[in-house]
Design a protein around this motif. Structure first.
Motif, PDB file in Angstrom:
ATOM      1  N   UNK A  93       0.817  -1.221   0.000  1.00  0.00           N
ATOM      2  CA  UNK A  93       0.000   0.000   0.000  1.00  0.00           C
ATOM      3  C   UNK A  93       0.851   1.272   0.000  1.00  0.00           C
ATOM      4  N   UNK A  94       2.171   1.105   0.123  1.00  0.00           N
ATOM      5  CA  UNK A  94       3.069   2.257   0.153  1.00  0.00           C
ATOM      6  C   UNK A  94       3.453   2.629  -1.281  1.00  0.00           C
ATOM      7  N   UNK A  98       6.697   7.889  -1.470  1.00  0.00           N
ATOM      8  CA  UNK A  98       5.965   8.026  -0.215  1.00  0.00           C
ATOM      9  C   UNK A  98       6.779   7.393   0.921  1.00  0.00           C
ATOM     10  N   UNK A  99       6.427   7.764   2.146  1.00  0.00           N
ATOM     11  CA  UNK A  99       7.074   7.262   3.352  1.00  0.00           C
ATOM     12  C   UNK A  99       5.974   6.793   4.301  1.00  0.00           C
ATOM     13  N   UNK A 100       6.229   5.733   5.057  1.00  0.00           N
ATOM     14  CA  UNK A 100       5.322   5.443   6.164  1.00  0.00           C
ATOM     15  C   UNK A 100       6.096   5.008   7.402  1.00  0.00           C
ATOM     16  N   UNK A 101       5.460   5.247   8.536  1.00  0.00           N
ATOM     17  CA  UNK A 101       5.993   4.832   9.834  1.00  0.00           C
ATOM     18  C   UNK A 101       5.619   3.374  10.043  1.00  0.00           C
ATOM     19  N   UNK A 182       4.289  12.946   4.413  1.00  0.00           N
ATOM     20  CA  UNK A 182       4.802  11.624   4.049  1.00  0.00           C
ATOM     21  C   UNK A 182       5.074  11.473   2.550  1.00  0.00           C
ATOM     22  N   UNK A 183       5.091  12.585   1.808  1.00  0.00           N
ATOM     23  CA  UNK A 183       5.598  12.575   0.434  1.00  0.00           C
ATOM     24  C   UNK A 183       7.111  12.726   0.466  1.00  0.00           C
ATOM     25  N   UNK A 184       7.774  12.253  -0.596  1.00  0.00           N
ATOM     26  CA  UNK A 184       9.215  12.419  -0.732  1.00  0.00           C
ATOM     27  C   UNK A 184       9.538  12.760  -2.180  1.00  0.00           C
ATOM     28  N   UNK A 185      10.522  13.668  -2.362  1.00  0.00           N
ATOM     29  CA  UNK A 185      10.925  14.102  -3.689  1.00  0.00           C
ATOM     30  C   UNK A 185      12.426  14.361  -3.680  1.00  0.00           C
ATOM     31  N   UNK A 186      13.062  14.247  -4.839  1.00  0.00           N
ATOM     32  CA  UNK A 186      14.481  14.560  -4.962  1.00  0.00           C
ATOM     33  C   UNK A 186      14.649  15.785  -5.846  1.00  0.00           C
ATOM     34  N   UNK A 187      15.271  16.836  -5.297  1.00  0.00           N
ATOM     35  CA  UNK A 187      15.500  18.096  -5.998  1.00  0.00           C
ATOM     36  C   UNK A 187      16.971  18.486  -5.830  1.00  0.00           C
ATOM     37  N   UNK A 192      14.102  15.067  -0.198  1.00  0.00           N
ATOM     38  CA  UNK A 192      13.338  15.820   0.801  1.00  0.00           C
ATOM     39  C   UNK A 192      12.036  15.082   1.077  1.00  0.00           C
ATOM     40  N   UNK A 193      11.780  14.799   2.336  1.00  0.00           N
ATOM     41  CA  UNK A 193      10.516  14.183   2.726  1.00  0.00           C
ATOM     42  C   UNK A 193       9.796  15.105   3.694  1.00  0.00           C
ATOM     43  N   UNK A 194       8.474  15.105   3.618  1.00  0.00           N
ATOM     44  CA  UNK A 194       7.706  15.902   4.569  1.00  0.00           C
ATOM     45  C   UNK A 194       7.419  15.019   5.789  1.00  0.00           C
TER      46      UNK A 194
END
Length: 399
Positions: A93-94, A98-101, A182-187, A192-194
């Motif tokens: 489901x991930x 995305x990131x999850x705990x 819990x979004x993640x992006x590379x710039x 960078x993850x929120x």
């Protein structure tokens, strides 16, 4: 050089603590020389004034070095299937970016650790946690087409937290307006993850080690107009308690480090029951977790407490009716933002479950070289103790 047996035995004592890629910047800012050891690294407990560092989290922007956090790169055709077998949440489901705990357990259902799982692609992940688990991870990978590598030393990390953190990133040239929790992006080669450990608006940034200092300087220059301040763990710990977050080997003992059989915990005993996806057909500890629920054999419960007065109750004993030991406070502070004396406590059932009233904590306050014993009323309250709308606002407001 070959060490003599005597010197070899002392090598672990003589070896200095490792320095993170950001250490030179932290050392230049340090006014109190207040350091502790985090996973073998030298890390600041505070840099100048712990109270101002806390208020940077809640009022402006705080920069915290998370490089010592243990990081594993897990990739390969079976990476999703392997991690789904390993952890209690359903990795299927991930989504990508995305990131999850999550948490992971041994075969007896006892929690080995908790952490965050980043998904960079269909078959590429990063697992971040408190303790080192490489031998166990490798053993668990038998039969799976995966590669597992620790990248703690190679990847530097920063947590940028607080209401002006988005403004700092924007001023630094990072477009993260559309980044949801819990979004993640590379710039610009910066991942960078929120995410964060403060319960506030915040981000975590990761770069290769040799690009660490340019990232720090870029954020520091952009943050000058937004009240940026480097912080230590003392301030972060205050914020995480307000957010109701738990820390391994502080609020619970991990299964690999516990020395006594009664110190280990099932997910349900430390408030992580919501993570467990029972629809998954198989994962480590599933049978034991479900059996404990079915047999009602859970022995502990983690609760939030509000305590009368303003003396922090960390490590205080919790009593029922003032005389029956019910458990212990694992973390406690006076919350500056909530204006409440709050705590996280581990109680032995049925306390905290059937017996929830008439709870007391025994606090010993040092007053001019003499301890003063105080019995203070406590009541169970929901976590988080502090809930901030800006944590999930998208896009975040510029301040």
């Amino acid at each position: 050089m070959t060490l003599s047996p005597r010197h070899a035995a002392q090598a672990h004592i003589l070896m200095p603590r490792l320095e993170t890629p950001f250490h030179s910047r932290l050392a230049a800012l340090s006014e109190v020389n207040d350091w502790y050891t985090w996973s073998g690294y030298k890390a600041p407990h505070s840099l100048a004034d712990a109270e101002l560092e806390y208020f940077a989290i809640r009022s402006t922007a705080a920069l915290f070095d998370i490089s010592p956090m243990v990081k594993y790169r897990i990739a390969g055709p079976d990476a999703e299937r392997y991690l789904n077998r390993l952890t209690v949440r359903d990795v299927r489901k991930l989504g990508v970016s995305r990131v999850h705990y999550t948490a992971w357990c041994d075969d007896h259902g006892h929690v080995l650790d908790d952490g965050t799982l980043f998904r960079f692609g269909p078959d590429e992940f990063r697992l971040c946690c408190q303790e080192r688990h490489l031998p166990w991870l490798l053993d668990s990978a038998y039969g799976f087409a995966v590669t597992i590598a620790e990248e703690t030393e190679e990847i530097a990390g920063l947590a940028l937290q607080g209401p002006t953190s988005y403004a700092v990133l924007s001023a630094a040239g990072f477009d993260v307006a559309r980044l949801k929790p819990f979004d993640v992006v590379t710039l610009d080669r910066v991942t960078i993850s929120r995410t964060g450990f403060t319960g506030d608006l915040g981000y975590e940034l990761f770069v290769p080690r040799d690009e660490a200092l340019p990232l720090w300087d870029r954020l520091w220059a952009a943050g000058e107009a937004h009240g940026i301040r480097a912080i230590g763990y003392g301030a972060l710990n205050q914020a995480r308690i307000e957010a109701g977050f738990i820390v391994a080997n502080a609020d619970f003992m991990t299964a690999e480090t516990a020395l006594r059989a009664d110190r280990v915990r099932l997910p349900d005993e430390i408030g992580l029951d919501w993570l467990v996806d029972t629809e998954k057909p198989s994962f480590n500890g599933r049978a034991a977790i479900l059996a404990a629920r079915r047999n009602q054999s859970l022995k502990h419960i983690l609760v939030g407490l509000e305590i009368e007065g303003n003396i922090p109750a960390e490590h205080a004993i919790v009593y029922h009716r003032g005389k029956h030991e019910a458990g212990i406070v694992t973390a406690g502070i006076w919350s500056p933002i909530a204006k409440r004396n709050i705590a996280i406590a581990s109680l032995e059932r049925p306390y905290g479950e059937r017996f929830t009233d008439d709870l007391w904590v025994e606090i010993y306050a040092l007053r001019e070289l003499k301890y003063q014993k105080m019995m203070k009323r406590a009541r169970i309250v929901p976590r988080p103790f502090v809930k901030l709308a800006r944590r999930s606002a998208t896009p975040p407001g510029l301040r």
